[in-house]
Motif scaffolding. Structure first.
Motif, PDB file in Angstrom:
ATOM      1  N   CYS A 131      55.910 -57.694 -76.272  1.00 29.46           N
ATOM      2  CA  CYS A 131      54.498 -57.482 -76.620  1.00 29.46           C
ATOM      3  C   CYS A 131      53.806 -58.806 -76.926  1.00 29.46           C
ATOM      4  O   CYS A 131      52.648 -59.024 -76.534  1.00 29.46           O
ATOM      5  N   GLN A 153      52.961 -60.494 -73.761  1.00 30.29           N
ATOM      6  CA  GLN A 153      51.780 -59.876 -73.161  1.00 30.29           C
ATOM      7  C   GLN A 153      50.516 -60.276 -73.922  1.00 30.29           C
ATOM      8  O   GLN A 153      49.447 -60.470 -73.322  1.00 30.29           O
ATOM      9  N   ARG A 154      50.648 -60.421 -75.238  1.00 32.24           N
ATOM     10  CA  ARG A 154      49.494 -60.836 -76.040  1.00 32.24           C
ATOM     11  C   ARG A 154      49.067 -62.259 -75.657  1.00 32.24           C
ATOM     12  O   ARG A 154      47.875 -62.549 -75.543  1.00 32.24           O
ATOM     13  N   SER A 180      47.227 -62.082 -72.554  1.00 31.58           N
ATOM     14  CA  SER A 180      45.904 -61.487 -72.771  1.00 31.58           C
ATOM     15  C   SER A 180      44.948 -62.482 -73.411  1.00 31.58           C
ATOM     16  O   SER A 180      43.754 -62.505 -73.091  1.00 31.58           O
ATOM     17  N   SER A 222      44.352 -58.395 -78.783  1.00 36.13           N
ATOM     18  CA  SER A 222      45.806 -58.509 -78.961  1.00 36.13           C
ATOM     19  C   SER A 222      46.442 -57.138 -79.128  1.00 36.13           C
ATOM     20  O   SER A 222      47.499 -56.850 -78.556  1.00 36.13           O
ATOM     21  N   ALA A 270      46.782 -55.375 -75.899  1.00 30.16           N
ATOM     22  CA  ALA A 270      47.901 -55.897 -75.115  1.00 30.16           C
ATOM     23  C   ALA A 270      49.212 -55.289 -75.590  1.00 30.16           C
ATOM     24  O   ALA A 270      50.070 -54.899 -74.787  1.00 30.16           O
ATOM     25  N   TYR A 271      49.386 -55.185 -76.906  1.00 33.60           N
ATOM     26  CA  TYR A 271      50.584 -54.551 -77.467  1.00 33.60           C
ATOM     27  C   TYR A 271      50.689 -53.095 -77.021  1.00 33.60           C
ATOM     28  O   TYR A 271      51.738 -52.625 -76.573  1.00 33.60           O
TER      29      TYR A 271
END
Length: 1117
Positions: A604, A607-608, A611, A728, A731-732
């Motif tokens: 995660c 991915q954050r 993002s 954020s 994204a999580y």
């Protein structure tokens, strides 16, 4: 020996009963030993200082303890004799059980010797196995008895207390005491006892020679023999796996070793007399350093051997660990192949069922050997032999084979029921007919076998009938006993075909009715319950081995075996075993879930980071490059590396390059395979759901991660913008929603639970949430600075903006309070979170109102006169200077206005989000609000307004403010006084407005559509506070606001006649407050204002402020 006596001895029944009884007695001895070795569980008498002299005396004089004449030494025992009898009764009776068990074993062994029975594992398997089991069980009971350090004290203290109460000792004490003394050196006494039984024991052990030599081989020999391989001979794949004695194939090697080593220790005289015995004994010594007596109680066999035979040392110990390590490596590969083939072709479970049980038995033996030696071997030059980081795969494969047999049990039943009826019954019938000698009793039993088997049909399996061949197997056991006596008319060893066929039939019947018993016999891993330290260590090394993560679930599944440790003769240990099993299982699943959660959150975070690259604040450099494309390219400055564009990470030139995200996906896939292996399983009647552990961990960690996204620093009053946190968080959540392809957790439920917890002041663990920290920050940072003038409410930007002041500002307020941020805040906190924010804001408002009422009380008399004489200029001139703390009152009203303005902005953000997410709810709420009229009952009105406020819809009367102010009580004043105070507060504000004109910051700013000192917030404060106060007192709001307009107008008009230019410096700007109040209130109109304050003055005021603004923009010459 006459024929009837052969049948009357009932060897089969006695061996069956005594073995089960012996196991129960053995467990009771084990429980007493463990209980008395732990100070926490030891009987209280053994831990009391006052009892120590008595215990020493009993141990010294045992068994000749005189309870009557030894009052000096046994005084404490006499005081607590009743309690001692009560507590020690179960201990004493357990020792009596040992004595009775010994008597019955003596009697049976002597009878077997007198009957000159012969034993051969290949002929009379059940008879031989049960005989050897009894010998080993009896030896284990005696050895455990001798290891109980407090045995003399337990028995002696009980007998003393019994004699003190009853007047005489317990009848069993004399023999029991003598028995305990005899076994102080257990092996010396045991070898004496088994001297007469040497012939029987030796014959039974020698029958194991061929079997043990064939089965106890190295991994290289197993590999060359293609052990357990179904594909090595494809032509025979469908042929049934068979043997002369089927049960010998899956008989535990550990059990055979224990028989041989303990048996020859008891009858060690034959080792020097027979070379074959010595060879078998030496062969068995090469397998283990420690023999299991029961659970974690072991026999250090080589040490005891050296005590018996001091000259025999060394040779067999060198490759012991390596032998078993190689075996485990072979079994992992072979059993993996076997499991894959049977899983793909379950029909093979019929003919190849024996292979499954052989595989399970071999794996179980190797696992037990490893855990036993890992616990007891503390010093070694080859520690790798006693630790295996790949053991999880072996455990996992065992579980897979067990599940295969359970899942496809009907296939196994159908195959073997036809085998029994169409082959075994016919073959047995032919063999019986060809017997030369067959007495009537044996003939009846065997004929019953044939008739029972012939009656079986496949329809019984289809109809799911329950089979029970226990009686048939007991009859075969009886028949073995009858035909193994020297003078029996029919000798089983002279008819080997009968034994061969019957052993085959016994296995086939077990395939119909005793699958669970066979699985328990061949794959029970309950020993782990008593080897907690190595069990934990094996799990720890498994979790460090990436390739083994998918098999980690095997450790919790093994805990489901622990229920097999229990015995009906020792129910008191059940709670301990249960707590141990649940504790271990819980610990393993917690660790697997913890690592899976850490992996998920790392993914995660990745991915954050991706993002964040798409946030608007990062696009400036890209825009700058695009605008300067045609200019000469400037060389990059040192320390400023070239930034990759978002998405560059997805362009992969070489697939062999493994990114961090690849590693995380791989580990997550492995751990997910482990957690998804079974939806649930049982441990001591508790249903365990592995996926729930991951859900629980994920919820807790996500709550903490979401809070950490805000990067809240309370000391420095720093925090991330709501829009960045929202990006954020999205994204999580996007990655969490994709977990469905990895795990069986309910991602939607986790997201709902976590987001809902973030809308509350505290989460389920009592930790702060986004709601709490954003509420604290907006109150302590933004609104506090707004009250000092460092931040101004800009009506043009619909946000609070920072006023540049050196050394005072640490953030840009507009970045945290504009429309987008309020919308993001509404999405983060939700309606519940914004209600919490609103409640905190209202608490601050009510605190300010309390102070305002105190100021009104101070000026009560003057305000009453002003209210009565506001139209008399002469009296007003004298009254106004008498007012005190007017500036303080205006400042507090301004603070209230700032708070209410911020709340209004947050409500607007909520309305936009709510309209976007729930338009089907917003429509009905808005329609309901429109039905409210001034004539509607106030309770109904407030209820509807409360609903509308929860959706972010602005209302004429703020229900939250009404609720906050209605709880205020000052000096227990009456409602009339409260109402009077509310009226005078408006008077106080109205007549104090002209004071604002002298403030240099009261200049109206066209840019922000307000004032630098935030006095434009007064309009909202006056309108909403007065509406709330008069709603509480059930008075007409419009009437009182008209009165306020009149008073304020008169005060401002008088300001125009003030000769002091300094006091009337910003008169035009202050006049605009009148128009702002009308705009803010639904109760006031421009026409109402026109009646008391000419609109031409407002028009002139607007013209003046705009002219001043334009002049300020002109360049200076």
């Amino acid at each position: 020996m006459t024929l009837p006596s052969i049948y009357q001895h009932k060897f089969a029944e006695k061996l069956t009963i005594l073995n089960d009884r012996g196991k129960g007695v053995l467990i009771r001895m084990y429980n007493i030993k463990k209980t008395c070795s732990d100070p926490k569980t030891k009987p209280l008498f053994f831990t009391e200082k006052t009892m120590e002299p008595s215990i020493k005396y009993i141990n010294k004089k045992f068994p000749n303890v005189d309870a009557r004449s030894s009052t000096q030494h046994l005084g404490p025992v006499h005081k607590e004799k009743a309690e001692i009898i009560k507590v020690l009764n179960s201990y004493y009776q357990s020792f009596v059980d040992v004595m009775e068990f010994r008597d019955h074993v003596y009697e049976l062994l002597n009878t077997i010797d007198a009957s000159q029975c012969y034993f051969d594992i290949h002929v009379n398997y059940d008879f031989t196995k049960n005989y050897l089991d009894l010998v080993v069980t009896y030896t284990s009971v005696i050895l455990l008895l001798s290891r109980i350090e407090d045995r003399k004290a337990l028995i002696g203290m009980y007998n003393c207390a019994h004699e003190m109460i009853q007047g005489s000792g317990d009848p069993s004490f004399a023999r029991l005491g003598q028995m305990v003394l005899e076994y102080d050196t257990p092996f010396k006494k045991l070898t004496e006892e088994f001297g007469p039984h040497t012939k029987a024991v030796t014959s039974a052990l020698l029958s194991l020679h061929f079997l043990f030599a064939r089965r106890n081989q190295s991994a290289e020999q197993w590999r060359s023999n293609q052990l357990l391989s179904l594909i090595s001979n494809a032509a025979a794949m469908l042929s049934p796996a068979s043997s002369d004695v089927m049960a010998c194939e899956y008989l535990s090697l550990e059990v055979i070793e224990r028989w041989i080593l303990i048996g020859f220790l008891l009858c060690h005289g034959c080792l020097s007399a027979t070379q074959q015995c010595l060879d078998l004994w030496k062969m068995a010594l090469q397998g283990s350093l420690y023999l299991t007596l029961l659970r974690d109680e072991v026999l250090q066999i080589h040490k005891i051997t050296e005590e018996f035979f001091g000259s025999l040392k060394g040779g067999w110990l060198t490759a012991c660990g390596q032998l078993h390590r190689n075996r485990r490596a072979f079994l992992r590969t072979t059993v993996r192949e076997l499991q894959a083939l049977l899983d793909d072709q379950p029909g093979l479970l019929g003919p190849k069922a024996l292979c499954v049980f052989v595989a399970l038995s071999l794996c179980r033996d190797e696992v037990n050997w490893l855990v036993r030696h890992a616990e007891h071997v503390t010093k070694t030059k080859t520690p790798e032999d006693y630790m295996d980081s790949h053991i999880a795969e072996l455990l996992f494969l065992m579980e897979q084979l067990r599940n295969l047999m359970r899942r496809h049990f009907p296939i196994v039943q159908r195959y073997h029921i036809q085998y029994l009826a169409r082959f075994d019954a016919l073959l047995l019938s032919d063999i019986i007919q060809n017997l030369t000698v067959c007495p009537e009793e044996e003939s009846i039993i065997m004929s019953a076998f044939v008739s029972t088997l012939s009656s079986l049909t496949p329809k019984q399996v289809d109809n799911k009938e329950k089979f029970d061949f226990t009686g048939l197997r007991l009859d075969w056991f009886r028949l073995q006993a009858y035909t193994s006596v020297a003078k029996a008319p029919m000798q089983l060893r002279e008819s080997p075909d009968v034994g061969r066929v019957m052993n085959l039939i016994m296995f086939h019947t077990k395939m119909l009715d005793s699958l669970e018993e066979l699985l328990l016999e061949t794959s029970d891993l309950s020993a782990f319950c008593f080897y907690v330290r190595p069990f934990d260590k094996l799990f720890a090394v498994t979790m460090e081995e990436p390739a083994m993560l998918r098999f980690a679930i095997a450790f919790p599944l093994v805990c489901s075996h622990f229920t097999h440790c229990t015995h009906s003769m020792c129910p008191e240990e059940y709670p301990h075993l249960k707590s141990c099993g649940l504790l271990l299982c819980n610990g393993f699943l917690e660790e697997i879930a913890r690592q899976a959660t850490a992996c998920i959150l790392d993914a995660c975070a990745e991915q954050r980071n991706l993002s964040e690259q798409l946030l608007p604040k990062h696009c400036a450099s890209t825009i700058s490059k695009a605008r300067n494309k045609k200019t000469i390219k400037q060389p990059p400055k040192k320390g400023e590396p070239e930034r990759d564009k978002p998405g560059a990470e997805s362009q992969r030139k070489d697939r062999s390059v493994v990114t961090n995200m690849d590693k995380l996906h791989h580990v997550l896939s492995e751990l997910s395979l482990s957690l998804n292996h079974v939806p649930s399983f049982s441990v001591f009647e508790h249903t365990i759901t592995p996926a729930e552990y991951l859900s629980s961990h994920l919820e807790t960690r996500l709550n903490r991660s979401f809070v950490s996204m805000a990067s809240y620093n309370q000391a420095m009053q720093e925090i991330m913008r709501p829009s960045e946190v929202l990006a954020s968080l999205r994204a999580y959540l996007a990655f969490i929603q994709s977990l469905g392809q990895f795990t069986c957790v309910d991602a939607s439920r986790i997201i709902r639970n976590v987001l809902l917890q973030q809308t509350q002041p505290l989460d389920s663990n009592g930790e702060q949430t986004l709601t709490t920290i954003y509420t604290n920050w907006y109150l302590e940072a933004l609104l506090r600075q707004a009250s000092t003038g460092a931040i101004v409410l800009s009506r043009t930007m619909q946000a609070f903006v920072s006023v540049p002041r050196e050394g005072e500002q640490s953030f840009n307020a507009e970045e945290f309070s504009d429309i987008l941020e309020m919308r993001a805040l509404a999405e983060l906190l939700g309606p519940y979170g914004l209600k919490f924010l609103s409640d905190n804001l209202m608490w601050h408002v009510s605190s300010q109102v309390v102070e305002l009422k105190k100021l009104v009380t101070e000026n009560m008399d003057v305000l009453v006169q002003i209210r009565s004489n506001f139209y008399k200029p002469e009296q007003m001139v004298s009254l106004l200077p008498r007012l005190t703390s007017a500036e303080n009152m205006l400042k507090r009203m301004t603070i209230i206005g700032e708070i209410l303005s911020f709340r209004s902005m947050a409500q607007k953000g909520l309305r936009e989000v709510f309209s976007d997410r729930c338009p089907f709810l917003m429509g009905p709420i808005e329609s309901l609000k429109e039905f409210v009229t001034p004539d509607t009952d106030i309770k109904i009105t407030l209820s509807i307004f409360e609903l509308a406020t929860a959706a972010g819809i602005p209302c004429d009367i703020d229900p939250a403010l009404v609720a906050a102010l209605s709880n205020l009580k000052i000096d227990s004043s009456s409602p009339e006084e409260e109402y009077k105070s509310a009226c005078l507060l408006l008077v106080f504000v109205a007549v104090s407005l002209p004071l604002l004109a002298s403030d240099p910051f009261s200049m109206y700013s066209v840019e922000i559509d307000g004032y630098s000192n935030n006095i434009h917030c007064l309009a909202k404060a006056i309108i909403h506070v007065s509406a709330a106060l008069f709603t509480i007192h059930n008075k007409n709001i419009e009437t009182h606001l008209k009165e306020f307009l009149l008073l304020a107008s008169v005060s401002l008009l008088h300001l125009g006649q003030d000769p002091d230019k300094l006091r009337s410096k910003n008169r035009e700007s202050i006049s605009l407050l009148m128009h702002l109040m009308v705009e803010e209130s639904s109760f006031l109109t421009v026409d109402m204002l026109e009646t008391c304050f000419p609109y031409v003055l407002l028009r002139n005021a607007y013209r003046e402020v705009h002219r001043a603004f334009l002049l300020s923009k002109l360049p200076t010459h």
